[in-house]
Design a protein around this motif. Structure first.
Motif, PDB file in Angstrom:
ATOM      1  N   HIS A 152       0.597  -1.264  -0.128  1.00  0.00           N
ATOM      2  CA  HIS A 152       0.335   0.544   0.610  1.00  0.00           C
ATOM      3  C   HIS A 152       0.371   1.035   0.183  1.00  0.00           C
ATOM      4  CE1 HIS A 152       0.992   1.008   4.573  1.00  0.00           C
ATOM      5  NE2 HIS A 152       0.306  -0.262   4.982  1.00  0.00           N
ATOM      6  N   GLY A 177      -1.883   3.817   3.915  1.00  0.00           N
ATOM      7  CA  GLY A 177      -2.517   3.351   3.519  1.00  0.00           C
ATOM      8  C   GLY A 177      -2.363   1.805   4.738  1.00  0.00           C
ATOM      9  N   HIS A 180      -6.698  -1.082   1.769  1.00  0.00           N
ATOM     10  CA  HIS A 180      -7.576  -0.485   0.296  1.00  0.00           C
ATOM     11  C   HIS A 180      -7.273  -1.574  -1.106  1.00  0.00           C
ATOM     12  CE1 HIS A 180      -5.220   3.863   1.567  1.00  0.00           C
ATOM     13  NE2 HIS A 180      -6.387   3.625   2.439  1.00  0.00           N
ATOM     14  N   VAL A 235      -9.595   7.854   2.279  1.00  0.00           N
ATOM     15  CA  VAL A 235      -8.208   8.261   3.366  1.00  0.00           C
ATOM     16  C   VAL A 235      -7.305   8.786   3.595  1.00  0.00           C
ATOM     17  CG1 VAL A 235      -6.634   9.265   0.618  1.00  0.00           C
ATOM     18  CG2 VAL A 235      -7.952   7.698   0.269  1.00  0.00           C
ATOM     19  N   TRP A 275      -6.025   7.772  -5.822  1.00  0.00           N
ATOM     20  CA  TRP A 275      -5.744   6.138  -5.448  1.00  0.00           C
ATOM     21  C   TRP A 275      -6.620   5.654  -6.135  1.00  0.00           C
ATOM     22  CZ3 TRP A 275      -4.436  10.411  -2.641  1.00  0.00           C
ATOM     23  CH2 TRP A 275      -3.851  10.061  -1.349  1.00  0.00           C
TER      24      TRP A 275
END
Length: 252
Positions: free
Chosen positions: A24, A28, A32, A164, A231
């Protein structure tokens, strides 16, 4: 299945085929990659790890956060799981970490799939880099990161932006500062050129600059995804799954 390997949290599941290991971004965590894990586990083993100081993984006792240290986390996990050969998938910071691991262990990595990988932080002016690290050591760190990430989240859906940013705030300050700081002196070019296997860098409109990996290493194949934020796997999971399927079909 969640498990602990040393200080590291791992999500491991599925069976068959060549395993895929997911890494990630800064701030993160394994979640994710939920859409990609569910998709791939229908036919093969897929693993995601929380890097040191992220998600459910502990902060490192030695306080080290170089990209090479994160790459050692990948090594700890794949060795602990007995994975001899696998495909590495890395997003942002995780892209740099995956590049570092692949360059150091090309015989272990069957393919390298980069998702909007971090650009070369060495191109950031030294004074600006020092200022960033200084402010990330203060109580204002999360507000500074939120401001810096706003352009990267602008094309995203509101729920992705909120997810996020809330996960960033929930990550340890040391982990976020360490992850971002690690990129400031990492050389991605040497390991990218050292790795001879199949490679693909999937980039967004945000990743078209002199420090982008496919600009630094023109022989690195790349594909561009339109209309998403940084993302990508959260904004367009089906698109990422399709691109990943296509890449995996080329890996032996």
């Amino acid at each position: 299945m969640m498990r602990s390997i040393g200080m590291l949290n791992v999500d491991d599941g599925g069976e068959g085929g060549l395993p895929v290991v997911f890494v990630h971004a800064s701030a993160g965590n394994t979640m994710h990659w939920s859409a990609q894990l569910a998709h791939l586990r229908r036919t093969r083993r897929a693993v995601a790890l929380d890097l040191r100081g992220h998600g459910r993984s502990a902060l490192p006792p030695d306080g080290q956060f170089r990209v090479e240290d994160f790459a050692r986390d990948v090594g700890t996990v794949v060795d602990g799981l007995g994975l001899q050969r696998f495909v590495l998938v890395g997003h942002s910071l995780g892209g740099a970490v995956s590049v570092a691991y692949a360059g150091a262990h090309p015989d272990r990595v069957a393919g390298l799939f980069l998702l909007d990988p971090a650009s070369d932080g060495r191109l950031i002016p030294e004074e600006q880099a020092r200022g960033l690290m200084a402010v990330l050591a203060t109580e204002a760190w999360s507000a500074v990161v939120e401001e810096a990430w706003s352009p990267m989240l602008a094309p995203s859906r509101p729920e992705v932006r909120e997810r996020v940013l809330s996960e960033m705030r929930a990550t340890s300050q040391a982990g976020v500062r360490g992850g971002l700081g690690a990129l400031l002196d990492f050389d991605p070019v040497a390991p990218l050129r050292a790795y001879p296997g199949p490679r693909l860098s999937v980039v967004t409109a945000l990743n078209e600059e002199p420090g982008s990996y496919h600009r630094l290493v023109p022989e690195l194949p790349h594909a561009k995804v339109e209309g998403t934020g940084h993302w990508v796997q959260l904004d367009a999971p089906d698109v990422v799954n399709t691109l990943l399927d296509g890449f995996l079909a080329t890996v032996r």
